[in-house]
Design an enzyme around this catalytic site. Structure first.
Site, PDB file in Angstrom:
ATOM      1  N   SER A 177       0.751  -1.277  -0.017  1.00 22.65           N
ATOM      2  CA  SER A 177      -0.027  -0.022   0.116  1.00 22.65           C
ATOM      3  C   SER A 177       0.916   1.243  -0.098  1.00 22.65           C
ATOM      4  O   SER A 177       2.210   1.241   0.125  1.00 22.65           O
ATOM      5  CB  SER A 177      -0.993  -0.064   1.047  1.00 22.65           C
ATOM      6  OG  SER A 177      -0.214  -0.030   2.440  1.00 22.65           O
ATOM      7  N   TYR A 178       0.121   2.294  -0.064  1.00 20.88           N
ATOM      8  CA  TYR A 178       0.910   3.774  -0.373  1.00 20.88           C
ATOM      9  C   TYR A 178       1.839   3.765   1.142  1.00 20.88           C
ATOM     10  O   TYR A 178       1.613   3.640   2.241  1.00 20.88           O
ATOM     11  CB  TYR A 178      -0.142   4.758  -0.198  1.00 20.88           C
ATOM     12  CG  TYR A 178       0.529   6.171  -0.053  1.00 20.88           C
ATOM     13  CD1 TYR A 178       0.901   6.844  -1.262  1.00 20.88           C
ATOM     14  CD2 TYR A 178       0.526   7.130   0.936  1.00 20.88           C
ATOM     15  CE1 TYR A 178       1.270   8.253  -1.365  1.00 20.88           C
ATOM     16  CE2 TYR A 178       0.972   8.439   0.830  1.00 20.88           C
ATOM     17  CZ  TYR A 178       1.635   8.688  -0.252  1.00 20.88           C
ATOM     18  OH  TYR A 178       2.150  10.158  -0.435  1.00 20.88           O
ATOM     19  N   PRO A 179       3.235   4.081   0.737  1.00 22.03           N
ATOM     20  CA  PRO A 179       4.229   4.048   1.710  1.00 22.03           C
ATOM     21  C   PRO A 179       4.371   5.438   2.316  1.00 22.03           C
ATOM     22  O   PRO A 179       4.984   5.193   3.782  1.00 22.03           O
ATOM     23  CB  PRO A 179       5.586   3.873   0.961  1.00 22.03           C
ATOM     24  CG  PRO A 179       5.408   4.555  -0.444  1.00 22.03           C
ATOM     25  CD  PRO A 179       3.702   4.258  -0.645  1.00 22.03           C
ATOM     26  N   ARG A 180       3.935   6.567   2.046  1.00 19.95           N
ATOM     27  CA  ARG A 180       4.412   7.924   2.680  1.00 19.95           C
ATOM     28  C   ARG A 180       3.449   8.195   3.833  1.00 19.95           C
ATOM     29  O   ARG A 180       2.629   8.976   3.717  1.00 19.95           O
ATOM     30  CB  ARG A 180       4.519   8.990   2.027  1.00 19.95           C
ATOM     31  CG  ARG A 180       5.543   8.862   0.932  1.00 19.95           C
ATOM     32  CD  ARG A 180       5.633   9.975  -0.100  1.00 19.95           C
ATOM     33  NE  ARG A 180       6.834  10.095  -0.584  1.00 19.95           N
ATOM     34  CZ  ARG A 180       7.296   9.515  -1.813  1.00 19.95           C
ATOM     35  NH1 ARG A 180       6.621   8.406  -2.249  1.00 19.95           N
ATOM     36  NH2 ARG A 180       8.719   9.882  -2.304  1.00 19.95           N
ATOM     37  N   HIS A 232      -3.522   8.780   5.731  1.00 21.58           N
ATOM     38  CA  HIS A 232      -3.131   7.533   5.166  1.00 21.58           C
ATOM     39  C   HIS A 232      -3.328   6.224   6.330  1.00 21.58           C
ATOM     40  O   HIS A 232      -2.912   6.580   7.618  1.00 21.58           O
ATOM     41  CB  HIS A 232      -1.886   7.233   4.631  1.00 21.58           C
ATOM     42  CG  HIS A 232      -1.769   8.465   3.414  1.00 21.58           C
ATOM     43  ND1 HIS A 232      -2.255   8.162   2.404  1.00 21.58           N
ATOM     44  CD2 HIS A 232      -1.059   9.605   3.399  1.00 21.58           C
ATOM     45  CE1 HIS A 232      -2.095   9.662   1.656  1.00 21.58           C
ATOM     46  NE2 HIS A 232      -1.265  10.299   2.371  1.00 21.58           N
TER      47      HIS A 232
END
Length: 451
Positions: A177-180, A232
């Site tokens: 999934s989105y890392p940041r 997130h």
């Protein structure tokens, strides 16, 4: 929702961006020019986040260089109830002489007096005893800072390497999934997708199949919590399976870390026995402390304390006085530096600044911290030696000419205090920027004032 509801957030973000630009551009030029006027043509690049980060590393390096080991004494002995032998350590009582501020025994004369008293005793009396089952819940899934710390510790990856690897797993391979993200939690709705994710992990990493077969999909750990989700959610494997052959060595390692942390969510909490015992020798107290005995298997490195009863007499054996030395703080790695940036409030004394920095997740963001460290290395202010990261001579020199507030994380707290008012529309964006311009003009004027 109407976009106007979030206008304050936009204005605060604009203020932060413009203030950083004004500070970095003007003070970098001013400090570099002042250095040139003294005959040295050296770039003195400063920034609200990068300069306090450099200062963190330089201070740690200085603490290590200036560290002088302090000898201290410990008293240890073995105790037996007739069938089991275990170790115990002397616990100083309140008012004990010969201790330092951390309650370590540093007076050799006092240590010798104590050890002679212990060696004249043959028994220890049980003052208190308790043994209970405790549990440790599943570890949270990774935020970016967490995976950077783990990869740095385990594999020596730089913060930027880990971010780039997470990004490729997300963007190229669709496996993560989105890392940041600065979040360690997952939306509750995603719990229903867990079977799909575990199936994808098993296909991509067949060696994890035995672990996945033992997963209990009825378990819903505390990581599934809508109230803890920020912009997130945590970084996890996706329901997309892939081919290991298409992954680089770094990608495989990071993907495995993400998968193992996700699989943990479907295992029960770790349970262990927590044992506390307090024993008296003459008028002194000794204790084996707490020992965790892992169920169902016992950790071989730990002693098991037998069941004891209050008032029970035990045999006291093998009393020893040991001299040890304090250790210097460890040098930063990129992983621990990321963690220090996230927890920068620990380096600040003012309670209000400390709270603001803690509530605001430190200096930098999950998306920028690795880039800041990389930029400091590129400019020659930081360097890596193995897993460790240090300030260079150039970086240390820079800190000697930068105004104190610019290298202090409290500057971020001052920014954020007013930016929160901008967000709440209590202060106009233009007012905030005028405050910053005035501050920068004052700093420049002080740099070039006549001695």
């Amino acid at each position: 929702e109407p976009n106007s509801k979030y206008e304050g957030m936009k204005l605060a973000a604009l203020g932060r961006s413009r203030a950083d630009w004004l500070l970095g551009m003007n003070l970098t030029r001013a400090l570099t020019l002042k250095k040139a006027l003294s005959g040295e043509r050296t770039l003195i690049a400063v920034g609200r986040v990068q300069t306090p980060t450099l200062s963190l590393v330089a201070k740690r390096d200085q603490d290590i260089r200036n560290f002088k080991p302090i000898p201290f004494f410990t008293i240890k002995c073995t105790v037996s109830n007739g069938s089991t032998v275990f170790s115990a350590s002397w616990i100083p009582k309140n008012g004990q002489i010969g201790l330092d501020e951390e309650r370590r025994l540093i007076d050799g004369t006092v240590a010798k007096t104590l050890i002679s008293r212990f060696q004249n005793q043959k028994t220890a009396k049980v003052l208190s005893f308790s043994k209970e089952i405790k549990q440790k819940v599943q570890p949270k899934v990774f935020s970016l800072a967490d995976i950077q710390l783990e990869a740095s510790s385990k594999y020596g990856f730089s913060a930027q390497e880990t971010l780039d690897t997470c990004q490729s797993l997300y963007e190229t391979h669709k496996l993560a999934s989105y890392p940041r993200s600065d979040c360690q939690y997952l939306p509750e709705s995603q719990w229903e997708e867990s079977k799909t994710v575990l199936t994808a992990i098993a296909k991509t990493l067949p060696k994890f199949l035995p672990l996945i077969r033992q997963c209990n999909l009825q378990i819903k750990s505390a990581v599934w919590n809508d109230k803890k989700i920020s912009a997130h959610h945590g970084i996890i494997p996706t329901g997309q399976d892939g081919s290991l052959e298409k992954l680089s060595d770094k990608e495989q390692k990071i993907y495995e870390l993400l998968c193992l942390r996700y699989i943990c969510q479907f295992y029960p909490p770790y349970k262990f026995y927590s044992t506390n015992a307090s024993l008296a020798v003459e008028n002194e107290t000794i204790s084996p402390g707490w020992k965790a005995v892992i169920a169902p298997e016992k950790n071989e490195e730990e002693e098991e304390i037998p069941l004891l009863q209050e008032g029970q007499q035990l045999s006291l054996k093998d009393v020893k006085l040991q001299q040890e030395k304090t250790k210097a703080p460890p040098a930063f790695t990129e992983g621990t530096l990321i963690a220090a940036m996230e927890n920068i409030h620990n380096a600040v004394e003012d309670p209000k600044d400390k709270k603001l920095l803690k509530d605001g997740d430190g200096i930098g963001t999950p998306a920028t911290r690795a880039a800041i460290i990389t930029e400091l290395k590129r400019k020659g202010y930081l360097e890596t030696k193995g897993k460790q990261i240090h300030a260079t001579a150039l970086g240390q020199q820079l800190l000697t000419v930068v105004p104190p507030l610019i290298k202090n994380p409290a500057l971020t707290a001052r920014f954020e205090r007013v930016l929160k008012q901008v967000e709440n529309k209590e202060v106009l964006l233009e007012q905030f920027l005028e405050i910053q311009k005035k501050f920068i003009r004052q700093e420049i004027a002080s740099l070039f004032k006549k001695e």
